[in-house]
Scaffold this active site. Structure first.
Site, PDB file in Angstrom:
ATOM      1  CE1 TYR A 197      38.372  50.327  87.937  1.00  0.00           C
ATOM      2  CE2 TYR A 197      40.571  50.110  87.006  1.00  0.00           C
ATOM      3  CZ  TYR A 197      39.296  50.271  86.733  1.00  0.00           C
ATOM      4  OH  TYR A 197      38.926  50.870  85.755  1.00  0.00           O
ATOM      5  CG  MET A 251      43.405  49.199  79.111  1.00  0.00           C
ATOM      6  SD  MET A 251      41.861  48.996  78.354  1.00  0.00           S
ATOM      7  CE  MET A 251      41.083  47.587  78.973  1.00  0.00           C
ATOM      8  NE  ARG A 286      62.051  26.850  70.809  1.00  0.00           N
ATOM      9  CZ  ARG A 286      62.548  28.189  70.934  1.00  0.00           C
ATOM     10  NH1 ARG A 286      61.920  28.939  71.842  1.00  0.00           N
ATOM     11  NH2 ARG A 286      63.473  28.611  70.078  1.00  0.00           N
ATOM     12  CE  LYS A 291      63.784  35.707  68.815  1.00  0.00           C
ATOM     13  NZ  LYS A 291      64.029  34.335  69.080  1.00  0.00           N
TER      14      LYS A 291
HETATM   15  C1  LIG Z   1      65.435  34.152  69.178  1.00  0.00           C
HETATM   16  C2  LIG Z   1      66.353  33.439  68.838  1.00  0.00           C
HETATM   17  C3  LIG Z   1      67.852  33.584  68.697  1.00  0.00           C
HETATM   18  C4  LIG Z   1      68.424  34.928  69.574  1.00  0.00           C
HETATM   19  O1  LIG Z   1      68.133  34.624  71.047  1.00  0.00           O
HETATM   20  P1  LIG Z   1      68.819  35.613  71.933  1.00  0.00           P
HETATM   21  O2  LIG Z   1      68.997  35.038  73.131  1.00  0.00           O
HETATM   22  O3  LIG Z   1      67.933  36.487  72.144  1.00  0.00           O
HETATM   23  O4  LIG Z   1      70.024  36.250  71.478  1.00  0.00           O
HETATM   24  C5  LIG Z   1      68.668  32.785  68.448  1.00  0.00           C
HETATM   25  N1  LIG Z   1      68.539  31.667  67.404  1.00  0.00           N
HETATM   26  C6  LIG Z   1      67.080  31.289  67.479  1.00  0.00           C
HETATM   27  C7  LIG Z   1      66.631  29.830  67.048  1.00  0.00           C
HETATM   28  C8  LIG Z   1      65.882  32.215  68.316  1.00  0.00           C
HETATM   29  O5  LIG Z   1      64.649  31.648  68.097  1.00  0.00           O
END
Ligand SMILES: *Cc1c(COP(=O)(O)O)cnc(C)c1O
Length: 360
Positions: free
Chosen positions: A252, A300, A130, A39
């Site tokens: 700055y 920046m 969540r 991801k």
């Molecule tokens: C991001 C995520 C993972 C991977 O987690 P890591 O700690 O980066 O290995 C696994 N499962 C879900 C549902 C996630 O959102």
């Protein structure tokens, strides 16, 4: 801008050899299969390169949040099983089914909108509040999924949940309870999965049939271990150098003044490139063979560092890397900024030139 111009500026180097080594380490720890979570563009390292490398080094599955990310992987020729676990009701589930993308199902509503042929992983909330169904809703979701499976509309491939932190005992017990409820409802999912990187490395009892690792692939070890290798290096060339007298204010708001007669070097990257502005007072880079402190505010697009004598325009500063040559690590920058390494590597801007080494 020409390629030569870009290549002369800040540069992100992704080492897929490190990703391969990290994948092998994680696969060796996992009791079951390994899912490579790619991801957020492979945690900022390039989803496609990380995915291909991980599959070549022991991962059996790919994991992403949205269906769009999964379709991108398919469009680039990856045929491994993919799970997508975070989608609004209007997501393109038809395309997901056409392209054999497994879908996490957190609720009855999500189950109801899936097209025929969907392969699903029922998602249980074991204590994060969540994502996923609560234990109250779980039995109803399992029964509905069983009915949908009996009618041939879906196949329940898996059951999944996610851990909130290092205290895994309660969540693991709830997950076992959820699995028992699913079996009692008649489901026979092949893959139960709970653990991400930290639990993969430290809590074998959370592994079940598959672990989902993302951070660990790119060398981030949330458990604080050092057996994984950072896969990203960020460098920048020195644009200008200057000598300043003791007392000279820099940057700055004049938040920093030279404590002595000293040398400064200007680097062409700043918070737009992902350097956290708040890290300024503590942050360092490796330049001219030694650690050099950031002087004044990170701007920046620009950052000033205090150097020793002898640094010249065109010299290369290493902002972070795996750490083997004395350079700061991503974890160091995260500490200086009061955040996680994950936020540093996923927060880099579009400007640094990207360069991949160690691919297969
Ligand atoms: C991001 C995520 C993972 C991977 O987690 P890591 O700690 O980066 O290995 C696994 N499962 C879900 C549902 C996630 O959102």
């Amino acid at each position: 801008m020409s390629v030569a111009t870009l290549a002369a500026g800040p540069r992100v180097t992704v080492d897929l050899g490190a990703v391969a080594g990290n994948t092998r380490r994680l696969a060796a720890r996992a009791r079951g299969e390994l899912m490579a979570v790619v991801k957020a563009d492979g945690f900022g390292h390039g989803a496609l390169g990380v995915a291909r490398t991980a599959l070549g080094a022991g991962a059996a599955w790919l994991g992403v949040t949205g269906v769009g990310e999964a379709l991108d992987l398919r469009a680039n020729g990856l045929t491994a099983p993919i799970l997508s676990w975070l989608n609004p009701l209007g997501a393109d589930f038809d395309a997901a089914v056409r392209h054999r993308i497994d879908l996490a199902v957190p609720s009855l509503t999500h189950l109801a909108v899936l097209p025929p042929g969907a392969r699903v992983h029922l998602q249980l909330d074991t204590g994060m509040a969540r994502e996923g169904a609560s234990l109250d809703e779980w039995a109803a979701l399992c029964r509905a999924a069983f009915t949908a499976e009996q009618s041939g509309r879906v196949v329940v491939t898996g059951i999944m949940s996610h851990l909130a932190g290092p205290d895994t005992a309660t969540a693991t017990a709830r997950f076992r309870e959820g699995i028992a409820v699913a079996f009692a409802a008649g489901l026979r999912p092949r893959l139960c999965h709970l653990a991400a990187t930290a639990a993969t490395l430290t809590r074998p009892e959370t592994h079940f049939d598959l672990v989902r690792t993302g951070a660990g692939l790119v060398g981030i070890d949330p458990s604080g271990g050092t057996t994984l290798r950072g896969a990203m290096t960020l460098t920048a060339p020195v644009v200008e150098v200057r000598r300043v007298a003791a007392g000279t204010p820099v940057g700055y708001d004049h938040t920093w003044r030279a404590a002595r007669d000293t040398h400064l070097a200007l680097l062409p990257l700043g918070y737009a490139d992902g350097l956290p502005r708040g890290a300024g007072p503590r942050a360092e880079v490796l330049l001219g063979g030694r650690r050099c402190r950031v002087a004044g505010r990170i701007s920046m697009d620009q950052t000033v560092v205090e150097t020793g004598p002898g640094v010249r325009p065109g010299d290369t500063a290493t902002v972070f890397g795996p750490g083997g040559d004395g350079e700061p690590t991503v974890a160091d920058w995260a500490t200086w900024a009061g955040t996680l390494p994950h936020e540093i590597v996923t927060g880099l801007g579009a400007r640094p030139h990207r360069h991949v080494i160690g691919g297969n």
